[in-house]
Scaffold this motif. Sequence first.
Motif, PDB file in Angstrom:
ATOM      1  N   GLN A 135     -20.261  97.626  26.631  1.00  0.00           N
ATOM      2  CA  GLN A 135     -21.302  98.663  26.620  1.00  0.00           C
ATOM      3  C   GLN A 135     -22.397  98.402  27.669  1.00  0.00           C
ATOM      4  OE1 GLN A 135     -22.696  98.804  22.565  1.00  0.00           O
ATOM      5  NE2 GLN A 135     -20.721  99.488  21.778  1.00  0.00           N
ATOM      6  N   PRO A 136     -22.077  98.616  28.939  1.00  0.00           N
ATOM      7  CA  PRO A 136     -23.052  98.401  30.020  1.00  0.00           C
ATOM      8  C   PRO A 136     -24.018  99.578  30.148  1.00  0.00           C
ATOM      9  CG  PRO A 136     -20.989  99.152  30.944  1.00  0.00           C
ATOM     10  CD  PRO A 136     -20.758  99.013  29.455  1.00  0.00           C
ATOM     11  N   ALA A 146     -28.098 103.612  32.093  1.00  0.00           N
ATOM     12  CA  ALA A 146     -26.925 104.159  32.761  1.00  0.00           C
ATOM     13  C   ALA A 146     -26.370 105.323  31.957  1.00  0.00           C
ATOM     14  CB  ALA A 146     -25.857 103.084  32.919  1.00  0.00           C
ATOM     15  N   THR A 147     -25.704 106.222  32.625  1.00  0.00           N
ATOM     16  CA  THR A 147     -25.046 107.348  31.963  1.00  0.00           C
ATOM     17  C   THR A 147     -23.572 107.316  32.314  1.00  0.00           C
ATOM     18  OG1 THR A 147     -25.510 108.819  33.829  1.00  0.00           O
ATOM     19  CG2 THR A 147     -27.112 108.767  32.012  1.00  0.00           C
ATOM     20  N   GLY A 148     -22.757 107.901  31.454  1.00  0.00           N
ATOM     21  CA  GLY A 148     -21.323 107.940  31.722  1.00  0.00           C
ATOM     22  C   GLY A 148     -20.553 107.234  30.628  1.00  0.00           C
ATOM     23  N   ASP A 180     -11.275  98.122  28.954  1.00  0.00           N
ATOM     24  CA  ASP A 180     -10.687  97.011  29.695  1.00  0.00           C
ATOM     25  C   ASP A 180     -11.354  96.815  31.056  1.00  0.00           C
ATOM     26  OD1 ASP A 180      -8.911  96.302  27.727  1.00  0.00           O
ATOM     27  OD2 ASP A 180      -7.316  97.619  28.448  1.00  0.00           O
ATOM     28  N   GLU A 181     -11.898  97.878  31.628  1.00  0.00           N
ATOM     29  CA  GLU A 181     -12.541  97.760  32.934  1.00  0.00           C
ATOM     30  C   GLU A 181     -13.983  97.286  32.803  1.00  0.00           C
ATOM     31  OE1 GLU A 181     -13.738 100.560  36.774  1.00  0.00           O
ATOM     32  OE2 GLU A 181     -12.537 101.369  35.123  1.00  0.00           O
ATOM     33  N   TRP A 182     -14.662  97.694  31.767  1.00  0.00           N
ATOM     34  CA  TRP A 182     -16.077  97.386  31.609  1.00  0.00           C
ATOM     35  C   TRP A 182     -16.305  96.375  30.487  1.00  0.00           C
ATOM     36  CZ3 TRP A 182     -19.773  99.027  34.964  1.00  0.00           C
ATOM     37  CH2 TRP A 182     -19.395 100.044  35.859  1.00  0.00           C
ATOM     38  N   LYS A 183     -15.654  95.254  30.590  1.00  0.00           N
ATOM     39  CA  LYS A 183     -15.906  94.154  29.671  1.00  0.00           C
ATOM     40  C   LYS A 183     -15.960  92.865  30.482  1.00  0.00           C
ATOM     41  CE  LYS A 183     -11.119  92.961  28.451  1.00  0.00           C
ATOM     42  NZ  LYS A 183     -10.157  92.754  27.350  1.00  0.00           N
ATOM     43  N   VAL A 184     -16.690  91.890  29.980  1.00  0.00           N
ATOM     44  CA  VAL A 184     -16.848  90.629  30.686  1.00  0.00           C
ATOM     45  C   VAL A 184     -16.732  89.493  29.679  1.00  0.00           C
ATOM     46  CG1 VAL A 184     -19.375  90.760  30.489  1.00  0.00           C
ATOM     47  CG2 VAL A 184     -18.350  89.285  32.223  1.00  0.00           C
ATOM     48  N   PRO A 185     -15.965  88.451  29.988  1.00  0.00           N
ATOM     49  CA  PRO A 185     -15.834  87.318  29.062  1.00  0.00           C
ATOM     50  C   PRO A 185     -17.174  86.627  28.839  1.00  0.00           C
ATOM     51  CG  PRO A 185     -14.113  87.260  30.743  1.00  0.00           C
ATOM     52  CD  PRO A 185     -15.101  88.296  31.177  1.00  0.00           C
TER      53      PRO A 185
END
Length: 236
Positions: free
Chosen positions: A117-118, A132-134, A139-144
């Motif tokens: 949730q960026p 941010a909006t959108g 899988d693309e917007w996750k970080v370990p």
Amino acid sequence: MKRSFIILISLLAFVGCRHDKDAAPEPELAVEDKDWYILRSPDNRDIKAVHGSIDDTLTITTGFEVFVTTDKGKTWTKGSYNAGIGLFAFLEKEDTLFVMEGQRGTTTVRDNSFGIQPTWFSMDRGLTWERATGRWIYDEWKVPINYAYSGNGILFSIDMIQTTEGYLQTIGLKSETGRKISLPAHHQLISVNFDKKSRLYVTGSAPLCGDGNNFEYCDQTNRSGTLYISKKPVLF
């Protein structure tokens, strides 16, 4: 086991929150030992995540605040983030830094956890934040959070043991090749990261003394979180 871990984390959270109203400690100068740079957070909370490089700009979050340093932790500037929602990780996309308001994983830190949730972004490395909006694909917007890969592609993660009382205690770092890395003090470790030179960054609580259910902060007057940065590249 899961219940004991939750109790330990709850105790740490209670102790940290109980002192949120206290005056924040003055930022300490960066401390060094032969293997690590050691920085402390400018408030009385654990350091949840870090982004950047000690050579240039470091951005940290202590859960509800974001701070930036350009002088290796001697001074910190508070970012404009003030939404009051817990923060867990950073993600950089091109020249934009995002901060994650969500965390996904299982109930123990033995398993992988991710920041998701960026919903806030910064164009100046963490000083100014905008919503941010959108919509973002998971899988693309996750970080370990609790593991990272070195410059050679080797996975490093937080190492844990189970005490005789049934608590899960973080004791350092481990690699998928079997290497064990200890730290100068004991902490509740939270996140692992590497910079572009493959130096290892580890965040966590203030130093802890004792084991199991008998732990306490070693310095009761300074409970600011800790950031370790390896002086040399960590590859294997």
